[in-house]
Design an enzyme around this catalytic site. Structure first.
Site, PDB file in Angstrom:
ATOM      1  CG  HIS D 114      -1.719  -1.025   1.584  1.00 54.14           C
ATOM      2  ND1 HIS D 114      -1.292  -2.157   2.235  1.00 54.14           N
ATOM      3  CD2 HIS D 114      -3.040  -1.195   1.386  1.00 54.14           C
ATOM      4  CE1 HIS D 114      -2.307  -2.980   2.395  1.00 54.14           C
ATOM      5  NE2 HIS D 114      -3.385  -2.435   1.891  1.00 54.14           N
ATOM      6  CG  ASP D 117       1.799  -0.835   3.411  1.00 54.81           C
ATOM      7  OD1 ASP D 117       1.059  -0.515   4.356  1.00 54.81           O
ATOM      8  OD2 ASP D 117       1.480  -1.668   2.538  1.00 54.81           O
TER       9      ASP D 117
END
Ligand SMILES: [Co+2]
Ligand SMILES: [Co+2]
Ligand SMILES: [Co+2]
Ligand SMILES: [Co+2]
Ligand SMILES: [Co+2]
Ligand SMILES: [Co+2]
Ligand SMILES: [Co+2]
Ligand SMILES: [Co+2]
Lengths: 455, 455, 455, 455
Positions: D114, D117
């Site tokens: 993501h 992240d």
């Protein structure tokens, strides 16, 4: 517990499985579907034969009464030839023939039954008692002929509409008395057949709605009923184990014997802990939101692990689907607990499992049992290998080592007050917790599943 | 239990709910969302005020610590002004101000807290003990100012990473000792604040995998821990009730205090039954596959119904969603059990409930509690009306009448052997069972819900 | 949809409910259990009578075939006098008499049936067709005599063992053809009886294990089957609505018509969306992890909300318990969706519900239906009041107002590219989200439940 | 799809796993916990290497962002050294170093992430875009250095409180635009990194209560959003597969992308079927009451099986526990479907799985991934052996043979009317259904599990 012997093949007046001979162990690569791939009854595991470890039993009800295959939306799909006779006792005798032919060909040392599995109960208590007595004689003959023994029997106190509101927990005393009459007859049959255990499963012992229920009275009555049964059983020479089989619901919306912990508490509070143990069924465990191994461990921790009903449920629904057990990794967890508890004494592995509704051939009965027996045999091999190897046990031992001596042991002995504990804590923050290593330990199980030799 | 008084409105150094005054009872047709529609604390029901019946408590953690709104996929969405101070004790004092302003405006007689709700624990035991002592003083002042009392407190033995493998059931003794130090401090705070109960909830007391667990040792340690806590509590003057709050899972995969029956069995076997009762949480009941009323009835049957945590779960998932209770028909079933048990003594109704993640305004705290209090007040009215009317009780009495005298009563006294019962049964088949009348009884409940006067 | 008329009381050759007259509306305070407390068929709600709003139907199968009361652990407990005749057509005719006596006394305008509910199918297709034709004549007479109409009928393609592996999705083409023959006969009966809808419920359309299944072929066959049925129905003059009733599992482990969204997708991809809508059953919704209102809303969003099967499940288990609906707050959520969708056109409220196994008196049939009808009537009153009052709708309208014009509306028209959207976002962080006000909105529902006038 | 190469070992400025070298295949009997027992990336199965079959990917979020270990009752227990830097970009770079060191030592060919992240998003869109661009450069370098490729990336549209009421389905257009900006940036990162797929998971796309929701508008907006994203992706050169990952609930109470069938229907109705496929997660399947294999088969039947998220849930609760996959028998069912669908094209096996909260050592990251990779490798061996052996396929082919020609084939072509089908049925009752042989087929699976050679 003496060493069990192979069953002697048996055929009654006619053969119901004419094309199928005794099921032999042929090893894991056999292409014969009607052979054991793993279960070798004579093979030694940790100094005992597989037969003596697993003490397999066939359940009369699912496989021989012919009701299997029905569900809430359709009748039975099975057309068992032994059930075609119109006279109750003839039908019952043929069913016994079929059962003992099947069991002796399968090579199991035990069987289990409800009273009404072996013969229709008829329309009076006297008829019921007479038929059960007659069938006890028939079964005794076939036990004698085959060497197959009675793991346990039980009274069906849930199918007859008279029990719609409960049996021992019925709001009407006359139904309680009627249930007691059935248990009395079943205990007598048990003693006559040399049963190793006697089981209570309270399929209607619970409530449908609190609005019309006195749950306290009902549970007290259940205890009174069990005490009377125990006393009578002991008085006529029953020396085996009384077992309660927990189940959370179905058919009763809420059953009193929800799970192992509930039953253990009940038995202790009611003065029944000395005579009773638990019969743990895999699918009942999962219906209660537990794993099979959890229920076994709970019973073992209370020294009440008696016997097991082997099957599996479908995790995608909430029914007691009673499928045959085939999930070997799951069974390894279960067998680890059983071996950790010293194995079975009076108990065994009863296949409380039924064919899928679409499995309509007699041959399917063999496939199903062979699959279940092989799965347990493999789980036994793997669990034993894990125990021999010792890493799991060693990991656990080290993890709890702080309670083996010193202050930890004093705490366990009840010698440390809260103040003493606080003073210990004031010395400084506990060291950073070590890893629980769950993934590593799970990998060990999988490795054992892959590498434990098959024979 | 003496009669409770209205709370005296309180505002700390600053007001956190400036636009909102004390919540008044305005009757069911009021269009004011910030008024009670049913809960009238002074209204009499069965000779007691609603305030005395329901003994409402606000839970410090969900509403004031500011962690509400977080979930596994996102952080808190709430931005509570009292949590903005950077110094721990300032933040804690402002939080206490906000809590007592809110509670006194809401008009509840009680509150509940975990130690770490009222102040961050700091990085040493000494800091923790000092802060808790200081905050005990702060809370005592506000109790004094408002008349609001402590229903119960508890030690948070689950959030700190040191407890990742358990607190009283930790495999490392030094963590057990550290947990004991926390309980010691909390018991002292309880006595200083005149707490009515002291609660244990074992959020990490259970196991993640059997592979690394010694469940028997862990549960024995839990019992030793509870005995030490009980002894210390009694030694410093705690005369209230010790409570265990069952929950089947979450955060621990399997928690030892699964449900009421499990805990009752444990308490009896461990010699704790004399001092301990149960704190039943609605959502924990449903997570254990029970109804709220079932868990209450199980506790009541064992004379162990202590207090309740009011909330509701979402039947469509398996999480402890801790929504505020609004399902009045469901609460009627619960209150019927509570009234049938004689009502609360030391216990009460604690809102262990939190706002939905998207309910981000301070005003929502009022809506949520008002809704929950009105729902319980309505359930109280309806349950009382059903009891006054008497049909349910009469139906139940008649249904079990065969055990009131004669053979049924003899059976209950343990005077009938299995043989005697069998002889009674031989007289003939029990009469056809009467209808359990579940649908009729459910209709009675719905009629009472519709017709019980609102005031 | 024309305005419905009251049913004309009917008694066949003998009365099966002799002590019970037509059920009258007597108001909420009536102590007569055999009277409506809320359902007043002539009462106007939003300009339409309750009868026209709710279009109640009785389900032939649960209440008259006599199989109710059976479960996997015991046979039926009900002993219905009309089922005692030994000849199939006599039994069927008496059953029709009982059904129309009951329905006309209850005062419902509709009924629903499976082919095999009205008469045993016999042992050949010809017998089946003949009996169904004869019973169609019998039913037509009773429809004529009472004014009661056929809401829908359906073919039972799940009970007969021939369907154990599926009907339209059977791996054997000859079974598919046999199922088609049954549907053909049922469509003819429907047209002869002036049915408003025709239902498909795929109780065996799914799979037990993927290991022996070709799920793609089976679902394509299901579509081919439905197309053939639609074409035939239209060709013989059926102008009503075809309905599919989703259910996730039971009896089939996995059923293809899992839930509303699944069926809507299937109908669109298979070119069936023009003729088919959904029959949403409450308990099937909950078995699929949805709320009843969710499934209704999903169907409504797709313009496919056709009719409903009213009942409720038990949230504590995973079975289709088919209890009568009594949870009024839950029904309010459902009726809000139905009214929001403009109410029923060809559909209605069919009680696909059965007595509890212990509710063994004929009188219980009345209690159960009265309770369900009153619950729906009350939900109608409350939902209508909420709609008239308008706060919910207004809240929702304002919440989505940014899509009514400007850039939000342009986005909805598909006129904004990702780049355009990014540029809008670059103007600054969206304003802090407003509260979703779930607790406040739930309080509004509870207040309406308490204060909406009963008549 | 070209053949994948081994990863080149990588260490950043400092080594985070200094004691651990590249994980080698050592065979099933190796006692080295940090070695593969089954997964041999170069081993050929059905003509392709294991590496090319399984296309393993590591999930950045669970293993490197450091949030793992938190749960609703406690914070993270993990203390990852790469997360200690205080500056966002330094922390992000170290995290990338740790990730690529780990992945290259583990020897996986792919990873997934993501946006948030890889770097904290910061407090403005511009900051977010800048950081993501910078980190894209950093990741590209490490991809280049190691040969590890991007299986997919995605935008986290659920953690930031701005998305509490949804992202593409937010009631406020400005939040929708903000979400679009994030997807735009992520698509650009994807193209820059040569991503094979782009994923949408709608963690907040659903509703909490119908009372405040316009579900029709929200789902139409979701479709408009996806169309805009697809158009933009294609316009900047993304030639991979768009994927939707279904999940029934959590965090949103009800998510629109409930399961595979729901998403397939949505994609078809919204004109997105040409560009989108499904990313099936095992635990999401089980949360939706399906098996993993069921969801895979549903996607395959619709030609929409794109990629998988590998993990497992706990059948005893309703949470997305995201445990590493170790249940080999279950994975065999899954891999049978994947191989039956021709294997992966752009997709692969992404470990969307996290360590248990108590697994706090860096070494546990290796144990967990090794266990999951070995489990899949074994499932691949067994599934391939079953396919080579052919009995399952042959059984299935014969079972449906009646549709291969003649009337069955005509039916499938839509050439038989209901009348024609009825006439076929009138020739006589279908032959008695054959056994579905479920138990026998399950035994075949277990035998293959036991006997398929390990290498
Ligand atoms: Co059993
Ligand atoms: Co069972
Ligand atoms: Co609580
Ligand atoms: Co809770
Ligand atoms: Co239905
Ligand atoms: Co149903
Ligand atoms: Co995922
Ligand atoms: Co997940």
């Amino acid at each position: 517990m003496s060493t069990l012997k192979p069953a002697t093949p048996f055929t009654g007046r006619e053969s119901y499985f004419p094309g199928i001979g005794p099921i032999a162990y042929e090893g894991s690569r056999s292409r014969n579907p009607l052979a054991f791939k793993v279960y070798n009854p004579e093979a030694l595991v940790a100094g005992k034969t597989m037969r003596d470890h697993l003490r397999f039993a066939v359940a009369y009800w699912h496989s021989f009464t012919g009701s299997a295959g029905n569900d809430p939306f359709g009748p039975t799909t099975l057309d068992y030839p032994w059930n075609r006779a119109t006279d109750a006792l003839s039908r019952a005798t043929r069913r016994a023939d079929a059962a003992f032919e099947f069991m002796s060909k399968l090579g199991v040392p035990f069987y289990c039954f409800h009273d009404v599995d072996v013969c229709d109960e008829g329309d009076s208590l006297a008829t019921y008692e007479g038929r059960l007595k007659e069938m006890t004689r028939v079964l005794a003959e076939r036990q004698e002929a085959t060497g197959i023994q009675l793991l346990w029997n039980t009274a069906n106190l849930f199918s007859n509409p008279r029990y719609m509101h409960g049996a021992a927990t019925n709001p009407d005393f006359s139904v309680v008395a009627r249930a007691a009459a059935q248990v009395k007859a079943c205990l007598e049959a048990n003693v006559a057949l040399g049963g190793h255990n006697y089981v209570f499963w309270g399929g209607r012992e619970g409530y449908s709605t609190l609005l019309n229920s006195n749950t306290r009275l009902e549970q007290e009555n259940l205890a009174a009923f069990l005490r009377a049964a125990r006393d009578y059983g002991r008085s006529i020479g029953f020396t085996g184990t009384f077992l309660i089989e927990p189940k959370p619901m179905e058919p009763t919306k809420h059953q009193y014997d929800f799970d192992a912990a509930t039953v253990i508490g009940f038995l202790h509070r009611q003065g029944l802990a000395g005579d009773f143990k638990l019969n743990i069924e895999a699918n009942h465990a999962t219906l209660a939101s537990h794993s099979f191994a959890h229920e076994l461990q709970t019973a073992a921790d209370a020294s009440m692990l008696g016997s097991i009903d082997a099957n599996r449920g479908d995790p995608q629904n909430g029914w007691d689907t009673d499928q045959f057990p085939t999930d070997i990794p799951d069974l390894v967890q279960a067998v680890l607990v059983i071996l950790g508890n010293g194995g079975f004494t009076t108990g065994g592995v009863n296949f409380d499992a039924k064919l899928r509704r679409g499995s309509v051939d007699l041959e399917d009965l063999f496939h199903a049992h062979i699959g279940g027996m092989d799965a347990f045999a493999r789980a036994l091999q793997v669990a034993d290998a894990l125990r021999q190897e010792g890493t799991l046990e060693e990991f656990r031992r080290e993890r709890y080592a702080s309670f083996d001596e010193g202050q930890g042991a004093a705490f366990r002995r009840g010698e440390l007050s809260l103040e003493a504990l606080r003073d210990i804590a004031s010395a400084g923050e506990p060291r950073r917790p070590g890893s629980g290593r769950q993934e590593y330990l799970e990998n060990l199980i999988n490795q054992a599943l892959l590498t434990t030799p098959l024979a």
